[in-house]
Motif scaffolding. Structure first.
Motif, mmCIF file in Angstrom:
data_model
loop_
_atom_site.group_PDB
_atom_site.id
_atom_site.type_symbol
_atom_site.label_atom_id
_atom_site.label_comp_id
_atom_site.label_asym_id
_atom_site.label_seq_id
_atom_site.Cartn_x
_atom_site.Cartn_y
_atom_site.Cartn_z
ATOM 1 N N GLY A 343 -5.009 2.434 -21.676
ATOM 2 C CA GLY A 343 -4.835 1.567 -22.837
ATOM 3 C C GLY A 343 -5.627 2.117 -24.001
ATOM 4 N N ASN A 344 -6.144 1.260 -24.846
ATOM 5 C CA ASN A 344 -7.032 1.699 -25.928
ATOM 6 C C ASN A 344 -8.384 2.079 -25.333
ATOM 7 O OD1 ASN A 344 -5.346 1.300 -28.256
ATOM 8 N ND2 ASN A 344 -5.583 -0.915 -27.946
ATOM 9 N N TYR A 345 -8.874 3.250 -25.694
ATOM 10 C CA TYR A 345 -10.125 3.727 -25.106
ATOM 11 C C TYR A 345 -10.991 4.422 -26.158
ATOM 12 C CZ TYR A 345 -7.920 8.352 -25.163
ATOM 13 O OH TYR A 345 -7.317 9.522 -25.559
ATOM 14 N N VAL A 346 -12.297 4.500 -25.839
ATOM 15 C CA VAL A 346 -13.274 5.221 -26.659
ATOM 16 C C VAL A 346 -14.202 5.969 -25.713
ATOM 17 C CG1 VAL A 346 -15.198 5.041 -28.279
ATOM 18 C CG2 VAL A 346 -13.192 3.563 -28.573
ATOM 19 N N PHE A 347 -14.398 7.280 -25.950
ATOM 20 C CA PHE A 347 -15.348 8.098 -25.188
ATOM 21 C C PHE A 347 -16.458 8.533 -26.144
ATOM 22 C CE2 PHE A 347 -11.790 9.842 -22.180
ATOM 23 C CZ PHE A 347 -11.598 8.556 -21.699
ATOM 24 N N ILE A 348 -17.721 8.361 -25.710
ATOM 25 C CA ILE A 348 -18.868 8.707 -26.552
ATOM 26 C C ILE A 348 -19.745 9.725 -25.822
ATOM 27 C CG2 ILE A 348 -20.897 7.830 -27.775
ATOM 28 C CD1 ILE A 348 -19.559 5.126 -27.938
ATOM 29 N N LYS A 349 -20.108 10.779 -26.515
ATOM 30 C CA LYS A 349 -21.014 11.809 -25.974
ATOM 31 C C LYS A 349 -22.420 11.531 -26.508
ATOM 32 C CE LYS A 349 -21.453 15.711 -23.628
ATOM 33 N NZ LYS A 349 -21.119 16.995 -24.258
ATOM 34 N N HIS A 350 -23.394 11.507 -25.611
ATOM 35 C CA HIS A 350 -24.788 11.231 -25.965
ATOM 36 C C HIS A 350 -25.611 12.475 -25.635
ATOM 37 C CE1 HIS A 350 -23.560 6.935 -25.957
ATOM 38 N NE2 HIS A 350 -22.895 7.271 -24.864
ATOM 39 N N GLY A 351 -25.823 13.313 -26.627
ATOM 40 C CA GLY A 351 -26.545 14.551 -26.372
ATOM 41 C C GLY A 351 -25.719 15.491 -25.509
ATOM 42 N N GLU A 352 -26.394 16.361 -24.744
ATOM 43 C CA GLU A 352 -25.707 17.359 -23.947
ATOM 44 C C GLU A 352 -25.330 16.863 -22.555
ATOM 45 O OE1 GLU A 352 -24.677 20.304 -25.009
ATOM 46 O OE2 GLU A 352 -25.453 19.791 -26.997
ATOM 47 N N ARG A 353 -26.060 15.877 -22.005
ATOM 48 C CA ARG A 353 -25.896 15.533 -20.595
ATOM 49 C C ARG A 353 -25.055 14.286 -20.337
ATOM 50 N NH1 ARG A 353 -31.219 14.792 -17.539
ATOM 51 N NH2 ARG A 353 -29.741 14.972 -15.784
ATOM 52 N N TYR A 354 -25.032 13.348 -21.277
ATOM 53 C CA TYR A 354 -24.492 12.032 -20.957
ATOM 54 C C TYR A 354 -23.210 11.723 -21.732
ATOM 55 C CZ TYR A 354 -29.361 11.670 -19.444
ATOM 56 O OH TYR A 354 -30.577 11.914 -18.860
ATOM 57 N N MET A 355 -22.330 10.957 -21.083
ATOM 58 C CA MET A 355 -21.119 10.449 -21.732
ATOM 59 C C MET A 355 -20.831 9.052 -21.195
ATOM 60 S SD MET A 355 -17.154 11.833 -21.734
ATOM 61 C CE MET A 355 -17.506 13.216 -22.815
ATOM 62 N N THR A 356 -20.376 8.157 -22.080
ATOM 63 C CA THR A 356 -19.934 6.826 -21.664
ATOM 64 C C THR A 356 -18.478 6.642 -22.080
ATOM 65 O OG1 THR A 356 -20.846 5.884 -23.711
ATOM 66 C CG2 THR A 356 -22.216 5.764 -21.731
ATOM 67 N N ARG A 357 -17.720 5.888 -21.253
ATOM 68 C CA ARG A 357 -16.303 5.667 -21.510
ATOM 69 C C ARG A 357 -16.003 4.162 -21.475
ATOM 70 N NH1 ARG A 357 -13.661 10.320 -17.503
ATOM 71 N NH2 ARG A 357 -14.329 12.138 -18.745
ATOM 72 N N TYR A 358 -15.133 3.729 -22.386
ATOM 73 C CA TYR A 358 -14.808 2.317 -22.540
ATOM 74 C C TYR A 358 -13.275 2.202 -22.558
ATOM 75 C CZ TYR A 358 -19.533 2.918 -24.407
ATOM 76 O OH TYR A 358 -20.843 3.286 -24.584
ATOM 77 N N LEU A 359 -12.696 1.504 -21.544
ATOM 78 C CA LEU A 359 -11.241 1.480 -21.359
ATOM 79 C C LEU A 359 -10.672 0.067 -21.472
ATOM 80 C CD1 LEU A 359 -12.157 4.237 -20.164
ATOM 81 C CD2 LEU A 359 -10.464 3.914 -18.355
ATOM 82 N N HIS A 360 -9.349 0.010 -21.714
ATOM 83 C CA HIS A 360 -8.548 -1.233 -21.769
ATOM 84 C C HIS A 360 -8.932 -2.116 -22.965
ATOM 85 C CE1 HIS A 360 -7.333 0.122 -17.888
ATOM 86 N NE2 HIS A 360 -8.468 -0.212 -17.278
ATOM 87 N N LEU A 361 -9.382 -1.511 -24.047
ATOM 88 C CA LEU A 361 -9.800 -2.276 -25.221
ATOM 89 C C LEU A 361 -8.602 -2.944 -25.888
ATOM 90 C CD1 LEU A 361 -12.223 0.359 -26.796
ATOM 91 C CD2 LEU A 361 -12.848 -1.606 -25.386
ATOM 92 N N HIS A 362 -8.870 -4.115 -26.456
ATOM 93 C CA HIS A 362 -7.854 -4.782 -27.264
ATOM 94 C C HIS A 362 -7.741 -4.097 -28.626
ATOM 95 C CE1 HIS A 362 -5.327 -7.863 -28.968
ATOM 96 N NE2 HIS A 362 -6.233 -8.183 -29.857
#
Length: 457
Positions: A343-362
């Motif tokens: 669905g609607n999603y956002v992926f965020i990179k935090h520096g070199e090691r970390y990533m967070t993902r957010y799925l099924h957004l309205h």
């Protein structure tokens, strides 16, 4: 041609006396006198004076003369006439043009005001509930506009003698007092906070203070306790709002966390432990507020749609559609879009090691390449893609590998602590606040100890 003398009542009466007896002359004279008055009253000069506006004369000091009566026959002076006032409240969907039209002020006047300076540009960012007061002269020209942001802040745009607008900000300072609330959780933090007399904003603020240490969707237990000290603001004896939290403590599953607000030399405020360690970790525990976990991190989960064993590489937070979704930490959006599965999603990179993902957004409130800050709203909860109901699917990756979002944050370092060179200033500002919080907590602690003793006996 010689000038003809204008007859007067006296001349007419004298002529009649020469040609008529006395009694006839008297009667004829009276009639002639009435006829003459009628002739004089109908002359243009007298007619104009009879219909002219009354003139209010004021005494003038010195040798100055009062205005001549002829000057009073001019039209009324609009500069001294009282201004017409219209007070309007901004409604949902209102534009500045709508408000000017309702006030009866032309678009030309609006554009003149908007072009008067940078301060006037803020008029294009009005919010519902704000009030505008228009003052308009007899010619329909705007003389002043007041924007009542709230009871404490008023912005005034007034026309000067040269016709230009000047900008004045009026601010009232409320009286501030320290308030204290405490509570024990029976079912939820929100219910306990409301029962203790905390506003929704203060409950959320308290959750944010402890969000790096406590997962309010997973960790809260019955019997957890909190105490919070904050400012209350009053204006003319009436409460108008709350100040920030000054100090707070939260006991979760038997472990107590303490936090105190500190404003550094640059004016930046943040929360720290009593020994100067930051309460803020690099990532918050949950990217949504006060939700329940509908599906945990599980590499062998049975998929609810396809009914097959598929890894669940994140945590699902069930929440109403439209609930704000926050960035878990500072970073850069590397992907923001839509796919059939996510669905609607956002992926965020935090520096070199970390990533967070957010799925099924309205809705998505972030775009690819955008820099975001921790707790910045990047979207809202929805049910797009392969989703059985409104929820947020949240993933946390370290070096490209999925980790359990509910536990990984505890293992990550916090933000920087107070430097040793600033500890003196930190203690001088925060120790009185912590001592005051403790003095509020002591009676309640003593009462609980007494109740426990009575239960034992």
């Amino acid at each position: 041609m010689h000038n003809q003398r204008k007859p007067t009542p006296a001349r007419l009466f004298g002529a009649l006396r020469q040609h008529f007896p006395r009694t006839h002359a008297l009667a004829a004279g009276a009639a002639s006198f009435a006829l003459a008055l009628t002739m004089f009253a109908s002359t243009p000069e007298v007619e104009a004076k009879r219909h002219s506006l009354p003139v209010k004369l004021t005494a003038v000091a010195g040798d100055e003369q009062a205005p001549a009566p002829e000057a009073a026959t001019a039209g009324p002076d609009h500069s001294e006439a009282p201004l017409r006032e219209r007070r309007l409240q901004v409604r949902n969907g209102d534009t500045l043009s709508d408000l000017f039209q309702r006030a009866g002020v032309s678009a030309a006047e609006m554009y003149e005001l908007l072009s008067s300076g940078d301060e006037a540009q803020q008029l294009s960012r009005l919010k519902p509930g704000e009030e505008l007061t228009f003052r308009i002269d007899g010619d329909g020209a705007l003389q002043s506009l007041e924007v009542h942001r709230d009871r404490l802040n008023l912005v005034e745009f007034s026309r000067g003698d040269g016709g230009d607008y000047r900008h004045i900000l009026h601010q009232r300072q409320p009286d501030s007092y320290t308030a204290y609330r405490e509570g024990e959780i029976d079912s939820s933090l929100f219910m306990a906070g409301s029962d203790a007399g905390l506003s929704s904003n203060l409950i959320m603020e308290m959750a944010q203070v402890f969000s790096s240490d406590i997962d309010f969707a997973l960790d809260i237990r019955r019997g957890d306790r909190f105490s919070v000290m904050f400012g209350e603001e009053f204006l003319d004896g009436e409460k108008v709002g709350n100040g920030p939290i000054q100090a707070a403590s939260f006991t979760n599953q038997g472990k107590t966390f303490n936090a105190v607000r500190y404003v550094d030399a640059n004016g930046d405020a943040s929360y720290y432990t009593p020994d100067g360690k930051s309460m803020r970790k690099a990532f918050i525990r949950t990217p949504v507020d006060f939700t329940r976990i509908s599906s945990h991190f599980n590499p062998r989960r049975l998929h609810p749609v396809f009914k097959t064993r598929r890894p669940h590489n994140g945590t699902d937070y069930a929440a109403p559609r439209g609930t704000p979704v926050y960035a878990a930490g500072d970073g850069r959006v590397v992907e923001a879009g839509y796919s059939k599965a996510n669905g609607n999603y956002v992926f965020i990179k935090h520096g070199e090691r970390y990533m967070t993902r957010y799925l099924h957004l309205h809705k998505r409130n972030a775009r690819t390449g955008q820099r975001v800050e921790q707790r910045q709203v990047i979207g809202t909860v929805g049910a797009t893609g392969y989703a059985t109901g409104p929820h947020l699917h949240y993933e946390f990756l370290v070096n490209g590998h999925h980790r359990n979002p509910a536990t990984i944050v505890r293992k990550l370092p916090k933000a920087k602590s107070i430097p040793e060179s600033e500890m003196g200033r930190f203690r001088a500002q925060t120790q009185p606040l912590l001592a005051q919080l403790e003095s509020y907590e002591q009676p309640a602690l003593a009462q609980r100890n007494e109740d426990n003793d009575n239960n034992v006996n």
